[in-house]
Scaffold this motif. Structure first.
Motif, mmCIF file in Angstrom:
data_model
loop_
_atom_site.group_PDB
_atom_site.id
_atom_site.type_symbol
_atom_site.label_atom_id
_atom_site.label_comp_id
_atom_site.label_asym_id
_atom_site.label_seq_id
_atom_site.Cartn_x
_atom_site.Cartn_y
_atom_site.Cartn_z
ATOM 1 N N LEU A 20 1.017 -1.203 -0.094
ATOM 2 C CA LEU A 20 -0.109 -0.009 0.036
ATOM 3 C C LEU A 20 0.829 1.277 0.056
ATOM 4 C CD1 LEU A 20 -2.915 -0.994 2.441
ATOM 5 C CD2 LEU A 20 -2.900 -0.615 -0.059
ATOM 6 N N ILE A 21 1.858 1.251 0.929
ATOM 7 C CA ILE A 21 2.864 2.439 0.763
ATOM 8 C C ILE A 21 3.625 2.518 -0.413
ATOM 9 C CG2 ILE A 21 4.856 3.445 1.888
ATOM 10 C CD1 ILE A 21 3.914 2.090 4.714
ATOM 11 N N ARG A 22 4.053 1.398 -1.165
ATOM 12 C CA ARG A 22 4.460 1.670 -2.521
ATOM 13 C C ARG A 22 3.605 2.137 -3.375
ATOM 14 N NH1 ARG A 22 5.385 -1.597 -6.775
ATOM 15 N NH2 ARG A 22 4.153 -3.309 -6.065
ATOM 16 N N PHE A 23 2.448 1.619 -3.343
ATOM 17 C CA PHE A 23 1.293 1.933 -4.302
ATOM 18 C C PHE A 23 1.065 3.584 -4.161
ATOM 19 C CE2 PHE A 23 -0.636 -2.387 -4.442
ATOM 20 C CZ PHE A 23 0.339 -2.732 -5.521
ATOM 21 N N SER A 24 1.380 4.094 -2.721
ATOM 22 C CA SER A 24 0.803 5.442 -2.644
ATOM 23 C C SER A 24 1.776 6.377 -3.159
ATOM 24 C CB SER A 24 0.771 5.551 -0.818
ATOM 25 O OG SER A 24 2.052 5.670 -0.378
ATOM 26 N N TRP A 25 2.973 5.855 -3.508
ATOM 27 C CA TRP A 25 3.960 6.700 -4.029
ATOM 28 C C TRP A 25 3.701 7.501 -5.461
ATOM 29 C CZ3 TRP A 25 8.758 2.765 -3.984
ATOM 30 C CH2 TRP A 25 8.950 2.473 -2.569
ATOM 31 N N THR A 26 2.676 6.744 -6.059
ATOM 32 C CA THR A 26 1.965 7.198 -7.288
ATOM 33 C C THR A 26 0.660 7.404 -7.347
ATOM 34 O OG1 THR A 26 1.840 4.821 -8.131
ATOM 35 C CG2 THR A 26 3.931 6.056 -8.999
ATOM 36 N N ASP A 27 -0.050 6.877 -6.116
ATOM 37 C CA ASP A 27 -1.274 7.113 -6.016
ATOM 38 C C ASP A 27 -1.686 7.424 -4.609
ATOM 39 O OD1 ASP A 27 -4.118 7.173 -5.903
ATOM 40 O OD2 ASP A 27 -4.195 5.137 -6.319
ATOM 41 N N PRO A 28 -1.432 8.698 -4.350
ATOM 42 C CA PRO A 28 -1.245 9.164 -2.746
ATOM 43 C C PRO A 28 -2.676 8.804 -2.187
ATOM 44 C CG PRO A 28 -0.603 11.026 -3.995
ATOM 45 C CD PRO A 28 -1.178 9.712 -5.066
ATOM 46 N N GLU A 29 -3.712 8.685 -2.702
ATOM 47 C CA GLU A 29 -4.960 8.228 -1.882
ATOM 48 C C GLU A 29 -4.740 6.870 -1.256
ATOM 49 O OE1 GLU A 29 -8.325 9.034 -4.207
ATOM 50 O OE2 GLU A 29 -7.893 11.074 -4.326
ATOM 51 N N ARG A 30 -3.918 5.927 -1.808
ATOM 52 C CA ARG A 30 -3.868 4.560 -1.301
ATOM 53 C C ARG A 30 -3.205 4.595 0.075
ATOM 54 N NH1 ARG A 30 -3.917 0.369 -4.812
ATOM 55 N NH2 ARG A 30 -4.391 -0.813 -2.799
ATOM 56 N N PHE A 31 -2.721 5.589 0.682
ATOM 57 C CA PHE A 31 -2.178 5.850 1.978
ATOM 58 C C PHE A 31 -3.277 5.737 2.989
ATOM 59 C CE2 PHE A 31 0.069 7.567 5.499
ATOM 60 C CZ PHE A 31 1.144 6.849 5.515
ATOM 61 N N ALA A 32 -4.508 6.583 2.377
ATOM 62 C CA ALA A 32 -5.673 6.346 3.542
ATOM 63 C C ALA A 32 -5.925 5.026 3.935
ATOM 64 C CB ALA A 32 -6.893 6.874 2.629
ATOM 65 N N GLU A 33 -5.575 3.760 3.369
ATOM 66 C CA GLU A 33 -5.722 2.560 3.756
ATOM 67 C C GLU A 33 -4.769 2.164 4.932
ATOM 68 O OE1 GLU A 33 -6.435 -0.425 0.449
ATOM 69 O OE2 GLU A 33 -6.101 1.282 -0.756
ATOM 70 N N ILE A 34 -3.678 2.808 4.850
ATOM 71 C CA ILE A 34 -2.440 2.627 6.055
ATOM 72 C C ILE A 34 -3.409 3.216 7.216
ATOM 73 C CG2 ILE A 34 -0.457 3.374 6.879
ATOM 74 C CD1 ILE A 34 -0.216 1.010 4.850
ATOM 75 N N PHE A 35 -3.594 4.524 6.931
ATOM 76 C CA PHE A 35 -4.653 5.191 8.138
ATOM 77 C C PHE A 35 -5.860 4.721 8.695
ATOM 78 C CE2 PHE A 35 -7.592 8.118 9.852
ATOM 79 C CZ PHE A 35 -7.027 8.950 10.879
ATOM 80 N N ASP A 36 -6.375 3.838 7.806
ATOM 81 C CA ASP A 36 -7.677 3.221 8.385
ATOM 82 C C ASP A 36 -7.121 2.021 9.089
ATOM 83 O OD1 ASP A 36 -9.307 5.117 7.050
ATOM 84 O OD2 ASP A 36 -9.629 3.883 5.220
ATOM 85 N N ARG A 37 -6.069 1.374 8.783
ATOM 86 C CA ARG A 37 -5.544 0.093 9.481
ATOM 87 C C ARG A 37 -5.191 0.531 10.709
ATOM 88 N NH1 ARG A 37 -2.497 -3.482 5.091
ATOM 89 N NH2 ARG A 37 -4.256 -3.915 3.669
ATOM 90 N N HIS A 38 -4.451 1.720 10.902
ATOM 91 C CA HIS A 38 -3.686 1.786 12.196
ATOM 92 C C HIS A 38 -3.666 2.814 12.937
ATOM 93 C CE1 HIS A 38 -1.361 -1.802 10.488
ATOM 94 N NE2 HIS A 38 -0.937 -0.766 9.404
ATOM 95 N N ALA A 39 -4.746 3.855 12.472
ATOM 96 C CA ALA A 39 -4.829 4.938 13.268
ATOM 97 C C ALA A 39 -5.507 4.738 14.651
ATOM 98 C CB ALA A 39 -5.900 6.072 12.540
ATOM 99 N N GLU A 40 -6.337 3.890 14.978
ATOM 100 C CA GLU A 40 -6.475 3.547 16.167
ATOM 101 C C GLU A 40 -5.860 3.312 17.301
ATOM 102 O OE1 GLU A 40 -9.975 0.674 18.268
ATOM 103 O OE2 GLU A 40 -10.492 1.299 16.312
ATOM 104 N N ALA A 41 -4.825 2.090 16.683
ATOM 105 C CA ALA A 41 -3.772 1.714 17.684
ATOM 106 C C ALA A 41 -2.782 2.826 18.085
ATOM 107 C CB ALA A 41 -3.076 0.563 16.987
ATOM 108 N N ILE A 42 -2.270 3.785 17.028
ATOM 109 C CA ILE A 42 -1.481 4.607 17.139
ATOM 110 C C ILE A 42 -2.048 5.638 18.236
ATOM 111 C CG2 ILE A 42 -0.226 6.586 16.048
ATOM 112 C CD1 ILE A 42 0.966 3.806 15.461
#
Length: 114
Positions: A20-42
């Motif tokens: 997902l992070i690699r994909f977000s290099w060219t498609d920044p909106e994909r980084f939202a999936e990282i946020f969705d997965r880990h925001a609560e734990a952080i």
């Protein structure tokens, strides 16, 4: 693995964090999936250490720093949580140092800057 191949976790059927992070290099909106997965734990991690109100800001800043630095992410690491916790811990230390400086200034001058 070809550059356009997706590393899908066979157990869950979804892309791993590093993809997902690699994909977000060219498609920044994909980084939202990282946020969705880990925001609560952080947020929980930060709230246990500094309180909920400050944790709100620091959690948001954690993901902002991560987003801005995503091209430097080591994509050999499949799980982004250690990276995100590291960013959060650095921001937490900075916040605590700032707070200590403010208390020391208050002790020296007796004047609350607020």
């Amino acid at each position: 693995m070809p550059a356009d191949a997706v590393d899908i976790n066979e157990a869950t059927g979804v892309a791993d964090d590093h993809e997902l992070i690699r994909f977000s290099w060219t498609d920044p909106e994909r980084f939202a999936e990282i946020f969705d997965r880990h925001a609560e734990a952080i947020h929980r991690y930060l709230a246990r250490r500094i309180g909920r109100s400050v944790a709100d800001d620091l959690a948001a800043e954690t993901f902002l720093v991560a987003f801005r630095g995503r091209e430097g992410y080591d994509v050999s690491q499949t799980d982004a949580r250690p990276w995100l916790y590291g960013i959060a811990a650095n921001l937490l230390r900075r916040e605590q140092r700032t707070e200590v400086r403010q208390y020391r200034a208050l002790a020296r001058t007796g004047v609350d800057p607020v």
